[in-house]
Design a protein around this motif. Structure first.
Motif, PDB file in Angstrom:
ATOM      1  N   THR A  46      60.838  32.005  20.897  1.00 37.81           N
ATOM      2  CA  THR A  46      59.617  32.627  20.407  1.00 37.81           C
ATOM      3  C   THR A  46      59.525  32.516  18.891  1.00 37.81           C
ATOM      4  O   THR A  46      60.551  32.579  18.185  1.00 37.81           O
ATOM      5  N   LYS A  47      58.323  32.346  18.392  1.00 34.26           N
ATOM      6  CA  LYS A  47      58.135  32.157  16.948  1.00 34.26           C
ATOM      7  C   LYS A  47      58.100  33.486  16.194  1.00 34.26           C
ATOM      8  O   LYS A  47      58.104  33.481  14.957  1.00 34.26           O
ATOM      9  N   ASN A  48      58.056  34.586  16.908  1.00 28.13           N
ATOM     10  CA  ASN A  48      58.002  35.906  16.270  1.00 28.13           C
ATOM     11  C   ASN A  48      59.213  36.727  16.693  1.00 28.13           C
ATOM     12  O   ASN A  48      59.299  37.183  17.836  1.00 28.13           O
ATOM     13  N   SER A  86      66.981  29.152  19.954  1.00 24.41           N
ATOM     14  CA  SER A  86      66.924  27.707  20.171  1.00 24.41           C
ATOM     15  C   SER A  86      65.795  27.013  19.427  1.00 24.41           C
ATOM     16  O   SER A  86      65.672  25.791  19.495  1.00 24.41           O
ATOM     17  N   GLY A  87      64.960  27.792  18.711  1.00 23.78           N
ATOM     18  CA  GLY A  87      63.872  27.178  17.962  1.00 23.78           C
ATOM     19  C   GLY A  87      64.338  26.668  16.612  1.00 23.78           C
ATOM     20  O   GLY A  87      65.259  27.224  16.005  1.00 23.78           O
ATOM     21  N   SER A  88      63.710  25.612  16.150  1.00 24.61           N
ATOM     22  CA  SER A  88      64.076  25.059  14.835  1.00 24.61           C
ATOM     23  C   SER A  88      63.377  25.801  13.702  1.00 24.61           C
ATOM     24  O   SER A  88      63.875  25.848  12.568  1.00 24.61           O
ATOM     25  N   ARG A 118      65.110  29.297   9.064  1.00 27.34           N
ATOM     26  CA  ARG A 118      64.075  28.973  10.051  1.00 27.34           C
ATOM     27  C   ARG A 118      62.686  28.900   9.410  1.00 27.34           C
ATOM     28  O   ARG A 118      61.685  28.796  10.088  1.00 27.34           O
ATOM     29  N   LYS A 119      62.639  28.976   8.094  1.00 26.04           N
ATOM     30  CA  LYS A 119      61.411  28.763   7.324  1.00 26.04           C
ATOM     31  C   LYS A 119      60.269  29.676   7.772  1.00 26.04           C
ATOM     32  O   LYS A 119      59.119  29.249   7.951  1.00 26.04           O
ATOM     33  N   VAL A 120      60.573  30.951   7.932  1.00 30.29           N
ATOM     34  CA  VAL A 120      59.554  31.893   8.380  1.00 30.29           C
ATOM     35  C   VAL A 120      58.446  32.005   7.336  1.00 30.29           C
ATOM     36  O   VAL A 120      58.685  31.864   6.132  1.00 30.29           O
ATOM     37  N   LYS A 121      57.238  32.280   7.809  1.00 30.30           N
ATOM     38  CA  LYS A 121      56.107  32.513   6.920  1.00 30.30           C
ATOM     39  C   LYS A 121      55.966  33.997   6.579  1.00 30.30           C
ATOM     40  O   LYS A 121      55.436  34.348   5.521  1.00 30.30           O
TER      41      LYS A 121
END
Length: 469
Positions: A46-48, A86-88, A118-121
């Motif tokens: 998940t991205k969040n 597992s996300g890049s 993970r280069k979060v915004k």
């Protein structure tokens, strides 16, 4: 029939399902692991990402031993999430962990380092204690300092720091930062000014429970939203010159406001619930503040405003009026001492279409507003031969919403007025209060019985619908 049903999700690529999961709150995303064998590990991309201690320590008043065991479970969960992610890349990372001690600093550093890699915004870090009171700052100095690796993340777009120390000059390295939220930190007038000058693209700025500010001065052409919530030591007031500001929310004691060039302002929320003193002189200050936000379309005011505003030299309405307001929210107890203030705003918003009455927020009724000479004549009480019907009741007010309804005190009297004289009123929405009785008993049935009394009032508009939400 069951054999003919098509499972559309089975035809989706994992990458598409992960996008869908990313729209869910992190807790709900984790629950999708139980849907099927295929979904077991998808949520780990998940991205969040939200690591929230309160999901494990649900009662801050538990014994120290129980809380420490729950905190350990939380840390084990957090480490598992990080190690098995597992996300890049990720879009948002949120860590909420109250009062971390020295032995946990390395864990927190690792969590934050993970977010940066993970280069979060969006980065949100909250180390405050849920038990902290709203007033006072003793023993609330932040112990965690924002790691230097965060300042190297130039692509960060939004940051929220609660009880977390940071370096103001380093904020200049965030080249695309558009949203900053700070809470439970010491912040002086000069450091605030330097911070704002380092964030040239800032569109959203929020201050919550900050202290030692003295004065807030903001000059910005980009700022769209400004929130000032329960900040102390603002003895020199607030100065705002932001030509594109659209939303302004203030909660705290009454202070001086100098609002310049706010022609784009759409929404204002003015809450002075922390004000401890009532004075006839304050009404004029509030009147002046309202005169600086004539362009708003959405306005929210508190009980203190309702009690104080009639002490101004113009006690009946604002001149010129708030002609653009179409949604008015009143945080009120519907006490008699608020009635003239309610009248003031109904007179001042002649084109309001939606009125929200919020009854379930704490209010303080002042006993020293003795200037009110004849409360018994107010039209809400129905004791006068001549009833004043406000212009908005005849031409624009179509929806009234009530949140926290019990049907006690003056609630029925006030709502009877709107039902009986609201000739264009189309909808009356009622949300029943969840409050228990004095002995903890469930009062829902009694509140609903009181709600049914609304159907017995004469309607100015026979097509009015009265509904429970």
């Amino acid at each position: 029939m069951a054999k003919n049903k098509v499972d559309m999700f089975s035809n989706l690529l994992d990458s598409i399902i992960i996008i869908i999961i990313s729209f869910l709150p992190f807790k709900e995303a984790a629950r999708t692991s139980k849907l099927s064998k295929r979904w077991r590990h998808l949520w780990r991309s998940t991205k969040n990402i939200e690591l929230d201690e309160t999901l494990f320590v649900k009662n801050p008043q538990e014994s120290l031993e129980i809380k420490e065991n729950q905190r350990k479970l939380f840390l084990d969960f957090a480490h598992s999430c990080i190690q098995n992610y597992s996300g890049s890349t990720a879009h948002k990372f949120r860590l909420s962990f109250s009062k971390p001690n020295d032995c946990l600093f390395s864990d927190i550093q690792n969590f934050i380092q993970f977010a940066v890699t993970r280069k979060v915004k969006i980065l949100e870090l909250d180390f405050s204690d849920p038990m902290w009171n709203e007033v006072g700052v003793d023993n609330r100095v932040p112990v965690i300092e924002l790691p230097m690796c965060v300042y190297q993340h130039a692509d960060l777009e939004a940051i929220k720091l609660v009880s977390c120390k940071f370096s103001v000059p380093e904020f200049g390295k965030f080249h695309v930062l558009k949203s900053v939220s700070l809470g439970w930190v010491q912040l002086t007038t000069s450091s605030l000014s330097a911070l704002l000058s380092n964030c040239m693209l800032l569109e959203i700025f929020s201050l919550n429970e900050c202290w030692d500010l003295g004065q807030i001065t903001i000059y910005s052409s980009n700022l769209r939203t400004l929130v000032i919530d329960k900040c102390s030591s603002l003895e020199h007031g607030v100065i705002i010159d932001a030509q594109n500001l659209r939303v302004f929310k203030y909660s705290g004691p009454l202070i001086a406001f100098d609002l310049l060039d706010l022609d784009a302002l759409v929404e204002a929320d003015l809450d002075f619930g922390l004000q401890a003193e009532f004075s006839d002189q304050f009404g004029e200050i509030l009147y002046g503040l309202l005169s600086q936000v004539l362009c708003v379309r959405v306005l929210s005011v508190c009980s203190y405003m309702l009690q104080e505003i009639p002490t101004a030299e113009e006690p009946l309405s604002l001149k010129p009026p708030l002609n653009l307001v179409h949604h008015l929210t009143l945080k009120t107890a519907l006490d008699v001492k608020e009635f003239h203030g309610i009248s003031f705003f109904l007179n001042s918003c002649p084109r309001v279409e939606t009125l929200s009455i919020i009854l379930d927020e704490p209010t303080r009724i002042f006993d020293d507003n003795s200037w009110l000479q004849d409360q018994g004549e107010h039209q809400f009480l129905g004791r006068s031969e001549y009833v004043i019907v406000y212009a908005c009741m005849k031409s624009s007010l179509k929806v009234v919403e009530v949140k926290g309804f019990k049907g006690e005190g003056n609630e029925l009297l006030v709502l009877q007025y709107f039902i009986t004289y609201g000739s264009v009123l189309e909808r009356l929405y009622i949300s029943i209060s969840n409050d228990k009785g004095p002995n903890g008993e469930d009062m829902g049935l009694i509140y609903r019985q009181n709600f049914m009394k609304l159907y017995g009032f004469e309607k100015a508009n026979p097509n009015l619908f009265i509904l429970i939400r």
